[in-house]
Design an enzyme around this catalytic site. Structure first.
Site, PDB file in Angstrom:
ATOM      1  CG  ASP A  11      -1.955   1.219   1.289  1.00 51.79           C
ATOM      2  OD1 ASP A  11      -2.261   1.348   0.120  1.00 51.79           O
ATOM      3  OD2 ASP A  11      -2.523   1.335   2.303  1.00 51.79           O
ATOM      4  CG  ASN A  59      -7.511  -2.197  -5.124  1.00 55.12           C
ATOM      5  OD1 ASN A  59      -6.541  -2.876  -4.743  1.00 55.12           O
ATOM      6  ND2 ASN A  59      -7.716  -1.311  -4.225  1.00 55.12           N
TER       7      ASN A  59
HETATM    8  C1  FPP Z   1      -2.170   0.292  -2.881  1.00 53.58           C
HETATM    9  O1  FPP Z   1      -1.506   1.525  -3.218  1.00 53.58           O
HETATM   10  C2  FPP Z   1      -1.634  -0.420  -4.535  1.00 53.58           C
HETATM   11  C3  FPP Z   1      -2.330  -0.920  -5.397  1.00 53.58           C
HETATM   12  C4  FPP Z   1      -3.652  -0.902  -5.335  1.00 53.58           C
HETATM   13  C5  FPP Z   1      -1.526  -1.554  -6.527  1.00 53.58           C
HETATM   14  C6  FPP Z   1      -0.484  -2.406  -6.163  1.00 53.58           C
HETATM   15  C7  FPP Z   1       0.231  -2.657  -7.463  1.00 53.58           C
HETATM   16  C8  FPP Z   1       1.829  -2.899  -7.314  1.00 53.58           C
HETATM   17  C9  FPP Z   1       2.768  -2.763  -6.600  1.00 53.58           C
HETATM   18  C10 FPP Z   1       2.311  -2.784  -8.858  1.00 53.58           C
HETATM   19  C11 FPP Z   1       2.126  -4.237  -9.184  1.00 53.58           C
HETATM   20  C12 FPP Z   1       1.096  -4.175 -10.311  1.00 53.58           C
HETATM   21  C13 FPP Z   1       0.637  -5.335 -10.743  1.00 53.58           C
HETATM   22  C14 FPP Z   1      -0.375  -5.297 -12.015  1.00 53.58           C
HETATM   23  C15 FPP Z   1       0.986  -6.572 -10.551  1.00 53.58           C
HETATM   24  P1  FPP Z   1      -2.739   2.716  -3.218  1.00 53.58           P
HETATM   25  O2  FPP Z   1      -2.632   3.032  -4.639  1.00 53.58           O
HETATM   26  O3  FPP Z   1      -3.932   2.340  -2.755  1.00 53.58           O
HETATM   27  O4  FPP Z   1      -1.932   3.994  -2.642  1.00 53.58           O
HETATM   28  P2  FPP Z   1      -2.568   5.107  -1.712  1.00 53.58           P
HETATM   29  O5  FPP Z   1      -2.985   4.486  -0.436  1.00 53.58           O
HETATM   30  O6  FPP Z   1      -1.417   5.871  -1.374  1.00 53.58           O
HETATM   31  O7  FPP Z   1      -3.533   5.694  -2.540  1.00 53.58           O
END
Ligand code: FPP
Length: 223
Positions: A11, A59
């Site tokens: 995250d 998501n």
């Molecule tokens: C959560 O951070 C992260 C995600 C929803 C995506 C995680 C993806 C990766 C680490 C890349 C790998 C991707 C694939 C397709 C294999 P957030 O976006 O919710 O962050 P925030 O809480 O800061 O908004």
């Protein structure tokens, strides 16, 4: 004791990008690069199974542009990535609800799983379109169809991964967000404020060290 099965809720990509005045997609790209490096490192330091939460069912309700961007990232890195996994003896498996994924992504997943099927050094499991509740519901429905009560061992066998030893969440939130709910029953939990793209291999080492100092009693008392 070392953690054999480590799970990570990755995250903080969005906040990482925001801090740099970049689009969220740049955060996901940085997260993916970190994920690849971290996976290689984890198996080098003795982790046998690494389960990573890349995309929850919820998501998928994010703006289409962001979700499509995540699928494009996957398309960009696979299958090149699966040759690398094979070279390092790592089996890839993907858990989650495939019916919610685009057909070409499912094809890439099938190819990567088939190509790495015989790898035995470690297992990298990516959770895509995943829901822990969904997984328990699917297992329960399968069990009902069997027409008899299952033992705990038999029921666990219907789930996609074995019990988790160590569950790490980056990004500062302290919740499970529908990840491996059954499998984490006795997982040691580790929360860090570091945003996922900033979570280095050294940070993983420090987390694993902390795990090794935890007293895991599984509800019993030490004799
Ligand atoms: C959560 O951070 C992260 C995600 C929803 C995506 C995680 C993806 C990766 C680490 C890349 C790998 C991707 C694939 C397709 C294999 P957030 O976006 O919710 O962050 P925030 O809480 O800061 O908004």
């Amino acid at each position: 004791m070392t953690a054999k099965h480590v799970a990570i809720i990755m995250d903080g990509n969005g906040r990482w990008a925001k801090k740099r005045l970049l689009p969220r997609s740049a955060g996901h790209r940085a997260g993916l690069k970190r994920m690849i490096s971290l996976s290689g490192h984890a198996f080098d330091v003795g982790v046998e199974r690494l389960t990573l939460y890349a995309l929850s069912e919820e998501n998928l309700l994010r703006p289409k542009e962001e979700v499509d961007g995540l699928f494009d990232l996957f398309r960009e890195y696979f299958p090149a990535q699966h040759s690398e996994l094979k070279e390092h003896g790592i089996r890839l498996c993907v858990i989650g609800n495939r019916a919610l994924l685009p057909a070409d992504i499912c094809e890439r997943i099938d190819e990567a799983e088939a190509a790495t099927r015989d790898c035995t050094r470690g297992t990298l499991c990516l959770a895509l379109a995943y829901s822990g509740r969904g997984e328990i519901e699917r297992a329960a429905n399968l069990a009902v169809r069997g027409g008899r009560e299952l033992t705990r061992e038999e029921f666990s066998g219907l789930l996609s991964v074995p019990p988790v030893d160590f569950l790490i969440r980056t990004g500062g939130e302290m919740r499970l967000s529908d990840f491996l709910l059954y499998e984490s029953a006795y997982a040691e939990l580790y929360f860090t404020k570091k945003l996922f793209p900033d979570f280095t291999n050294g940070d993983l080492d420090r987390a694993l060290k902390e795990f090794s100092l935890r007293d895991r009693r599984f509800g019993r008392v030490r004799s």
